[in-house]
Enzyme design. Structure first.
Site, PDB file in Angstrom:
ATOM      1  N   ASN A 183       4.918 -11.753  -8.650  1.00 25.93           N
ATOM      2  CA  ASN A 183       5.581 -10.446  -8.554  1.00 25.93           C
ATOM      3  C   ASN A 183       7.083 -10.621  -8.677  1.00 25.93           C
ATOM      4  O   ASN A 183       7.607 -11.688  -8.391  1.00 25.93           O
ATOM      5  CB  ASN A 183       5.325  -9.836  -7.165  1.00 25.93           C
ATOM      6  CG  ASN A 183       3.957  -9.213  -7.061  1.00 25.93           C
ATOM      7  OD1 ASN A 183       3.228  -9.119  -8.029  1.00 25.93           O
ATOM      8  ND2 ASN A 183       3.614  -8.796  -5.862  1.00 25.93           N
ATOM      9  N   ASP A 219      -1.223  -8.606  -5.209  1.00 29.29           N
ATOM     10  CA  ASP A 219      -2.407  -7.900  -4.704  1.00 29.29           C
ATOM     11  C   ASP A 219      -3.698  -8.600  -5.125  1.00 29.29           C
ATOM     12  O   ASP A 219      -4.694  -8.542  -4.429  1.00 29.29           O
ATOM     13  CB  ASP A 219      -2.414  -6.461  -5.228  1.00 29.29           C
ATOM     14  CG  ASP A 219      -1.323  -5.634  -4.552  1.00 29.29           C
ATOM     15  OD1 ASP A 219      -1.139  -5.804  -3.332  1.00 29.29           O
ATOM     16  OD2 ASP A 219      -0.634  -4.854  -5.243  1.00 29.29           O
ATOM     17  N   PRO A 226      -5.920 -11.027   0.649  1.00 25.79           N
ATOM     18  CA  PRO A 226      -5.900 -10.381   1.967  1.00 25.79           C
ATOM     19  C   PRO A 226      -4.591  -9.628   2.159  1.00 25.79           C
ATOM     20  O   PRO A 226      -3.550 -10.041   1.642  1.00 25.79           O
ATOM     21  CB  PRO A 226      -5.982 -11.568   2.943  1.00 25.79           C
ATOM     22  CG  PRO A 226      -5.562 -12.763   2.170  1.00 25.79           C
ATOM     23  CD  PRO A 226      -5.894 -12.492   0.733  1.00 25.79           C
ATOM     24  N   ASP A 227      -4.643  -8.525   2.888  1.00 29.42           N
ATOM     25  CA  ASP A 227      -3.420  -7.778   3.205  1.00 29.42           C
ATOM     26  C   ASP A 227      -2.854  -8.351   4.510  1.00 29.42           C
ATOM     27  O   ASP A 227      -3.403  -8.129   5.595  1.00 29.42           O
ATOM     28  CB  ASP A 227      -3.720  -6.280   3.344  1.00 29.42           C
ATOM     29  CG  ASP A 227      -2.435  -5.465   3.431  1.00 29.42           C
ATOM     30  OD1 ASP A 227      -1.486  -5.923   4.110  1.00 29.42           O
ATOM     31  OD2 ASP A 227      -2.364  -4.388   2.819  1.00 29.42           O
ATOM     32  N   ILE A 228      -1.785  -9.112   4.378  1.00 32.21           N
ATOM     33  CA  ILE A 228      -1.232  -9.850   5.521  1.00 32.21           C
ATOM     34  C   ILE A 228      -0.728  -8.889   6.586  1.00 32.21           C
ATOM     35  O   ILE A 228      -1.046  -9.010   7.776  1.00 32.21           O
ATOM     36  CB  ILE A 228      -0.094 -10.785   5.037  1.00 32.21           C
ATOM     37  CG1 ILE A 228      -0.622 -11.725   3.953  1.00 32.21           C
ATOM     38  CG2 ILE A 228       0.491 -11.572   6.207  1.00 32.21           C
ATOM     39  CD1 ILE A 228       0.454 -12.473   3.197  1.00 32.21           C
ATOM     40  N   PHE A 257       7.424  -3.213   4.516  1.00 30.41           N
ATOM     41  CA  PHE A 257       8.330  -2.792   3.458  1.00 30.41           C
ATOM     42  C   PHE A 257       7.507  -2.150   2.347  1.00 30.41           C
ATOM     43  O   PHE A 257       6.336  -2.492   2.174  1.00 30.41           O
ATOM     44  CB  PHE A 257       9.111  -3.989   2.891  1.00 30.41           C
ATOM     45  CG  PHE A 257      10.447  -4.178   3.543  1.00 30.41           C
ATOM     46  CD1 PHE A 257      10.522  -4.562   4.874  1.00 30.41           C
ATOM     47  CD2 PHE A 257      11.624  -3.953   2.842  1.00 30.41           C
ATOM     48  CE1 PHE A 257      11.755  -4.728   5.495  1.00 30.41           C
ATOM     49  CE2 PHE A 257      12.863  -4.103   3.442  1.00 30.41           C
ATOM     50  CZ  PHE A 257      12.931  -4.491   4.774  1.00 30.41           C
ATOM     51  N   LYS A 270      -1.099   1.308   6.624  1.00 27.67           N
ATOM     52  CA  LYS A 270      -0.984  -0.051   7.177  1.00 27.67           C
ATOM     53  C   LYS A 270      -0.925  -0.026   8.713  1.00 27.67           C
ATOM     54  O   LYS A 270      -0.878  -1.075   9.340  1.00 27.67           O
ATOM     55  CB  LYS A 270       0.266  -0.739   6.627  1.00 27.67           C
ATOM     56  CG  LYS A 270       0.348  -0.767   5.104  1.00 27.67           C
ATOM     57  CD  LYS A 270       0.216  -2.145   4.533  1.00 27.67           C
ATOM     58  CE  LYS A 270       0.222  -2.092   3.009  1.00 27.67           C
ATOM     59  NZ  LYS A 270       0.035  -3.375   2.375  1.00 27.67           N
TER      60      LYS A 270
END
Ligand code: CTP
Length: 406
Positions: free
Chosen positions: A213, A282, A310-312, A332, A350
């Site tokens: 990214n 992602d 995984p979404d940390i 963020f 989130k």
């Protein structure tokens, strides 16, 4: 470094090769908006001339307590009274010994002795050969000089001018600047432990290729620096970026989202605040090839399959400590449009108390940014400024939102 703007620093040089670094330090101080009064010992003048330091500081350099230029002939009083801090860099082994003994037979040590201790802090940046540094006499003197109220900024490790390698080098001027900035920053986050992710992640396709990214990591590193300056203990989990570790910050380098996830999971129990600035990929290739994928000449492109990373942030925000309020989570959001709407939705998705939005393409790789803070009270804009300045403002905002320290 706005903390140093308007500050008046007495920069004392004692004898040592590191005097050449003090020329650059003087320049950095004046660029940061400080005024600098240089005072040199006779030994320092063997290494660098007062002419150089006068040119860089824009002020007459003093070196003798008998200097008749002062109308009352008391440079030791006049020069020390107006200072916000006295910084001795380099501070030689001999000079530390002189401070311990309270010697007053040359101007610089006389000024240290004559300064009003409760008002004018004394900071020392030692510089010496590694054997001198390790000698029990020096270590004893360092302990004593700290007990007497001086702050020792520590030393660097590495090649020394004498050809040996080890502890005792003077800190680099940039490091000393960070120490000074921390010194003049109110301790908004004193006693807090911050865990920060920063930079992009890199997801391997094969040993030579991958997807990543846009993210320089600058915002996350700036927050780490500002939090440390505000007294926090900071751990920074960094993806692949080309940035120096802020002084006093513990850094863990990772490549992929899963490595970042693991590192954060290991550290999260020890944190009071988690700030997720990383631009985590992602998706990752479902399986990374062990060998480089080769073109076979047919024009066929490889079919890549992806799986979700995984979404940390979401995982940490759902942990029992975060749910109980013991760990405060900050997300963020880098958006390209409709910032308030997307960032507000992301905050709820989130499940974090604070979400910081910014327009990604307007800030990628740059040194400035503008932020939108969104919490359950509404939104607040931090107008465009340098990332360092925004990080300092964010640290203050954060401190206001944390439960009172136990
Ligand atoms: N984040 C994370 N782990 C991920 C993805 C995102 O920790 N796998 C964190 C980021 O560090 C940031 C926040 O989640 O604090 C939002 O990241 P962003 O990429 O903007 O959001 P996404 O969840 O990826 O949503 P989208 O791409 O749909 O905008």
């Amino acid at each position: 470094m706005t903390q140093l703007a308007g500050k008046h620093i007495v920069l004392g040089l004692s004898g040592g090769v590191a005097c050449y670094k003090s020329a650059h330090l003087c320049r950095l101080l004046t660029k940061a908006g400080a005024t600098v009064q240089v005072v040199m010992t006779g030994a320092a003048e063997q290494f660098i001339t007062p002419v150089t330091m006068q040119a860089l500081s824009g002020r007459t350099v003093y070196g003798s307590q008998w200097d008749a230029r002062e109308p009352n002939n008391m440079p030791h009083i006049n020069l020390s009274r107006e200072a916000d801090a006295m910084l001795i860099a380099p501070c030689s082994a001999d000079f530390i010994a002189r401070l311990v003994q309270g010697r007053a037979d040359e101007l610089l040590s006389l000024m240290c002795l004559a300064r009003p201790m409760e008002r004018i802090p004394l900071l020392l940046a030692p510089a010496m050969n590694r054997e001198m540094w390790a000698h029990p006499a020096t270590q004893r003197n360092l302990a004593q000089v700290q007990a007497d109220g001086a702050q020792v900024l520590g030393v660097g490790v590495g090649d020394q001018a004498c050809g040996e390698t080890g502890d005792g080098r003077m800190l680099e001027p940039e490091e000393i600047m960070q120490e000074l900035a921390a010194f003049f920053t109110p301790g908004h986050l004193a006693g807090r432990r911050l865990l920060i992710t920063a930079g992009p992640t890199f997801e391997a396709i094969d040993p030579v290729r991958g997807i990543t990214n846009h993210s320089s990591g600058k915002m996350g590193f700036a927050i780490a620096r500002a939090a440390r300056e505000a007294g926090a203990e900071v751990t920074l989990v960094a993806g692949p970026v080309h940035l120096a570790t802020p002084r006093g910050v513990k850094r863990i380098d990772v490549q992929s989202a899963r490595q970042m996830f693991d590192a954060v999971q290991r550290q999260a129990d020890e944190a009071d605040v988690f700030v997720a600035t990383a631009a985590v990929a992602d998706w990752r290739p479902a399986s990374a090839a062990e060998q480089k994928l080769k073109k076979d000449g047919s024009g066929q492109v490889p079919a890549l399959a992806f799986v979700e990373n995984p979404d940390i942030l979401a995982a940490v925000a759902q942990s029992p400590r975060a749910q109980s309020g013991a760990l405060y989570c900050v997300g963020f959001a880098a958006e390209s449009h409709d910032l308030l709407q997307h960032a507000s939705a992301k905050r709820l998705r989130k499940k974090v108390p604070l979400l910081v939005g910014n327009i990604g393409p307007a800030t990628f790789g740059q040194d400035d940014n503008a932020l939108l803070l969104i919490d359950d009270q509404g939104s607040r804009e931090l107008p465009r400024a340098s990332k360092d300045e925004l990080a300092r403002q964010l640290v203050i905002e954060l401190a206001h939102r944390l439960p009172a320290a136990r």
